[in-house]
Motif scaffolding. Structure first.
Motif, PDB file in Angstrom:
ATOM      1  N   LYS A  79      -5.052  -7.487 -48.422  1.00  0.00           N
ATOM      2  CA  LYS A  79      -6.407  -7.486 -47.889  1.00  0.00           C
ATOM      3  C   LYS A  79      -6.849  -6.054 -47.404  1.00  0.00           C
ATOM      4  N   GLY A  80      -8.149  -5.933 -47.499  1.00  0.00           N
ATOM      5  CA  GLY A  80      -8.775  -4.922 -47.047  1.00  0.00           C
ATOM      6  C   GLY A  80      -9.378  -5.144 -45.645  1.00  0.00           C
ATOM      7  N   GLU A  81     -10.019  -3.897 -44.966  1.00  0.00           N
ATOM      8  CA  GLU A  81     -10.404  -4.304 -43.775  1.00  0.00           C
ATOM      9  C   GLU A  81     -11.325  -5.366 -43.339  1.00  0.00           C
ATOM     10  N   ASN A  82     -12.210  -5.597 -44.287  1.00  0.00           N
ATOM     11  CA  ASN A  82     -13.415  -6.468 -43.985  1.00  0.00           C
ATOM     12  C   ASN A  82     -12.978  -7.924 -44.766  1.00  0.00           C
ATOM     13  N   ALA A  83     -11.638  -8.083 -45.430  1.00  0.00           N
ATOM     14  CA  ALA A  83     -11.212  -9.178 -45.976  1.00  0.00           C
ATOM     15  C   ALA A  83     -11.322 -10.419 -45.214  1.00  0.00           C
ATOM     16  N   PRO A  84     -10.537 -10.450 -43.954  1.00  0.00           N
ATOM     17  CA  PRO A  84     -10.593 -11.506 -43.129  1.00  0.00           C
ATOM     18  C   PRO A  84     -11.685 -12.397 -43.122  1.00  0.00           C
ATOM     19  N   ASN A  85     -13.094 -11.554 -43.151  1.00  0.00           N
ATOM     20  CA  ASN A  85     -14.517 -11.950 -42.840  1.00  0.00           C
ATOM     21  C   ASN A  85     -14.856 -12.586 -44.304  1.00  0.00           C
ATOM     22  N   SER A  86     -14.285 -12.226 -45.328  1.00  0.00           N
ATOM     23  CA  SER A  86     -14.905 -12.557 -46.613  1.00  0.00           C
ATOM     24  C   SER A  86     -14.645 -14.231 -46.765  1.00  0.00           C
ATOM     25  N   VAL A  87     -15.662 -14.681 -47.470  1.00  0.00           N
ATOM     26  CA  VAL A  87     -15.820 -15.932 -48.122  1.00  0.00           C
ATOM     27  C   VAL A  87     -14.423 -16.313 -48.617  1.00  0.00           C
ATOM     28  N   GLN A  88     -13.858 -15.559 -49.587  1.00  0.00           N
ATOM     29  CA  GLN A  88     -12.750 -16.020 -50.075  1.00  0.00           C
ATOM     30  C   GLN A  88     -11.513 -16.167 -48.962  1.00  0.00           C
ATOM     31  N   SER A  89     -11.598 -15.059 -48.201  1.00  0.00           N
ATOM     32  CA  SER A  89     -10.341 -15.153 -47.257  1.00  0.00           C
ATOM     33  C   SER A  89     -10.550 -16.279 -46.090  1.00  0.00           C
ATOM     34  N   GLN A  90     -11.554 -16.806 -46.201  1.00  0.00           N
ATOM     35  CA  GLN A  90     -11.974 -18.139 -45.080  1.00  0.00           C
ATOM     36  C   GLN A  90     -11.511 -19.218 -45.845  1.00  0.00           C
ATOM     37  N   CYS A  91     -11.773 -19.360 -47.386  1.00  0.00           N
ATOM     38  CA  CYS A  91     -11.568 -20.399 -48.236  1.00  0.00           C
ATOM     39  C   CYS A  91     -10.151 -20.683 -48.233  1.00  0.00           C
ATOM     40  N   LEU A  92      -9.269 -19.441 -48.163  1.00  0.00           N
ATOM     41  CA  LEU A  92      -7.847 -19.319 -48.502  1.00  0.00           C
ATOM     42  C   LEU A  92      -7.354 -19.914 -47.062  1.00  0.00           C
ATOM     43  N   GLU A  93      -7.587 -19.568 -45.985  1.00  0.00           N
ATOM     44  CA  GLU A  93      -7.061 -20.003 -44.762  1.00  0.00           C
ATOM     45  C   GLU A  93      -7.537 -21.438 -44.589  1.00  0.00           C
ATOM     46  N   LEU A  94      -8.671 -22.085 -45.161  1.00  0.00           N
ATOM     47  CA  LEU A  94      -8.854 -23.445 -45.217  1.00  0.00           C
ATOM     48  C   LEU A  94      -7.912 -24.303 -45.914  1.00  0.00           C
TER      49      LEU A  94
END
Length: 105
Positions: free
Chosen positions: A71-86
């Motif tokens: 992950k990059g610095e902004n990755a936790p806020n990305s749509v992709q990261s949020q979808c993966l978390e879900l």
């Protein structure tokens, strides 16, 4: 995330999904064996379900470690990261349901 990292991530997710799906299937076998009066066989299926579920736990740790590395610095806020978390939360819920079933055997 480059293409190689994406492929590896997909493999980790697939492995995790396979483990929890197999655990769920084995829990169903255990329930059916128990309801048919085959207690010993039910315990064997339940034991195998717990083993596959424990592999899910290991996969979860590996997956999260891999994600931290890629992950990059902004990755936790990305749509992709949020979808993966879900998706991971959904898998965790499935895991809890399987363990509840298996522990009831």
């Amino acid at each position: 995330m480059n293409e190689e990292e994406k492929k590896l991530l997909k493999m980790l997710i697939k492995m995790q999904s396979d483990d929890i799906n197999d655990a769920e299937m084995l829990a169903e076998y255990a329930e059916k064996a128990k309801s048919s009066g085959h207690t010993e066989l039910a315990q064997r299926f339940a034991s195998r379900a717990k083993m596959r579920a424990s592999q899910y736990d290991e996969d979860e740790s590996e997956l999260r470690e891999y994600l931290k590395k890629t992950k990059g610095e902004n990755a936790p806020n990305s749509v992709q990261s949020q979808c993966l978390e879900l998706m991971l939360e959904s898998q965790q819920e499935k895991y809890r349901q399987v363990m509840t079933r298996v522990n009831a055997i």
